[in-house]
Write an enzyme that holds these catalytic residues in place. Structure first.
Site, PDB file in Angstrom:
ATOM      1  N   ASN A  81       0.838  -1.198   0.000  1.00  7.83           N
ATOM      2  CA  ASN A  81       0.000   0.000   0.000  1.00  7.83           C
ATOM      3  C   ASN A  81       0.876   1.252   0.000  1.00  7.83           C
ATOM      4  O   ASN A  81       1.189   1.801   1.054  1.00  7.83           O
ATOM      5  CB  ASN A  81      -0.918  -0.014   1.231  1.00  7.83           C
ATOM      6  N   HIS A  82       1.290   1.716  -1.154  1.00 11.45           N
ATOM      7  CA  HIS A  82       2.149   2.896  -1.233  1.00 11.45           C
ATOM      8  C   HIS A  82       1.436   4.097  -0.609  1.00 11.45           C
ATOM      9  O   HIS A  82       0.241   4.301  -0.791  1.00 11.45           O
ATOM     10  CB  HIS A  82       2.505   3.206  -2.688  1.00 11.45           C
ATOM     11  N   THR A  83       2.185   4.896   0.109  1.00 15.28           N
ATOM     12  CA  THR A  83       1.599   5.991   0.872  1.00 15.28           C
ATOM     13  C   THR A  83       0.848   6.987  -0.003  1.00 15.28           C
ATOM     14  O   THR A  83       1.270   7.304  -1.125  1.00 15.28           O
ATOM     15  CB  THR A  83       2.671   6.725   1.690  1.00 15.28           C
ATOM     16  N   GLN A  84      -0.270   7.456   0.523  1.00  9.31           N
ATOM     17  CA  GLN A  84      -1.042   8.502  -0.147  1.00  9.31           C
ATOM     18  C   GLN A  84      -0.645   9.888   0.348  1.00  9.31           C
ATOM     19  O   GLN A  84      -1.181  10.902  -0.110  1.00  9.31           O
ATOM     20  CB  GLN A  84      -2.534   8.265   0.086  1.00  9.31           C
ATOM     21  N   SER A  89       3.339   8.198  -6.227  1.00 13.62           N
ATOM     22  CA  SER A  89       3.119   6.837  -5.758  1.00 13.62           C
ATOM     23  C   SER A  89       4.385   5.992  -5.839  1.00 13.62           C
ATOM     24  O   SER A  89       4.395   4.841  -5.398  1.00 13.62           O
ATOM     25  CB  SER A  89       2.007   6.165  -6.581  1.00 13.62           C
TER      26      SER A  89
END
Length: 213
Positions: A81-84, A89
């Site tokens: 889950n790559h950071t938002q 991304s």
């Protein structure tokens, strides 16, 4: 329960008692929970089915007792889950040497939503995907190839992408009774005495047995 028993059925190497094949201390599995896999060796569950689960993120996978997990079900953790929070991304933090970033901040690359917790007597269908931070209540059913991104209430059937509520498994009084009984915590001999009541839906009989040893 035989604490070391891997295969609950003779001559069946596709179904395992999951508790007895996982080695990762960050994965906890309750007694009698089974995993079936006719594609890969079910003994390799934590390698093939628990994905992006790295020690740096300190998350746990907790699975209760008497769960049934079908072939190909996956549990997806933080590092997928790559950071938002970032404007990109791209996971710069993974390649800290290339970008002269501090290695101790590598976990900032992801948004950590915490543990995945599966209750007791949960059925997870074929190739369902459970995302990070999701809690699934006791007695829930997860449909085939569902992608579960939010918590699931006890004794609720969900399905779809993303998974949504289809219906409760039972009427609310029955659900309340089952949650109060917590039969999955009973000793093995008591469960054996009451298997007929459990499998035939005889809640009244279980309530009568509740305080018996």
């Amino acid at each position: 329960m035989n604490s070391g028993l891997i295969y609950p059925r003779k001559h069946d190497k596709e179904t395992v008692y999951l508790k007895n094949v996982v080695k990762d201390p960050a994965i906890t599995v309750g007694d009698y929970t089974i995993y079936n896999d006719y594609v890969n060796d079910p003994v390799n569950f934590e390698k093939n089915n628990v994905l992006y689960h790295y020690p740096v993120n300190t998350e746990r996978l907790v699975i209760g007792r008497y769960c049934s997990i079908a072939c190909g079900a996956k549990f997806i953790f933080t590092s997928a889950n790559h950071t938002q929070r970032s404007l990109s991304s791209y996971p710069f933090g993974i390649f800290f040497d290339e970008w002269d970033l501090p290695v101790e901040r590598i976990a900032d690359t992801w948004d950590n939503k915490g543990d995945i917790v599966i209750g007791n007597d949960v059925w997870i269908g074929y190739e369902a995907v459970i995302m990070q931070g999701v809690h699934i209540g006791d007695g829930a059913v997860i449909g085939t190839r569902a992608v579960v991104t939010k918590d699931v209430e006890p004794y609720t059937i969900v399905g779809g992408v993303p998974a949504k509520t289809i219906r409760p498994r039972f009427e609310q009084p029955v659900i309340d009774a089952l949650l109060s009984l917590r039969w999955w915590d009973w000793p093995e001999e008591k469960v054996k005495r009451n298997v007929e009541a459990i499998t035939s839906g005889n809640v009244r009989k279980l309530l009568e047995e509740k305080d018996n040893k």
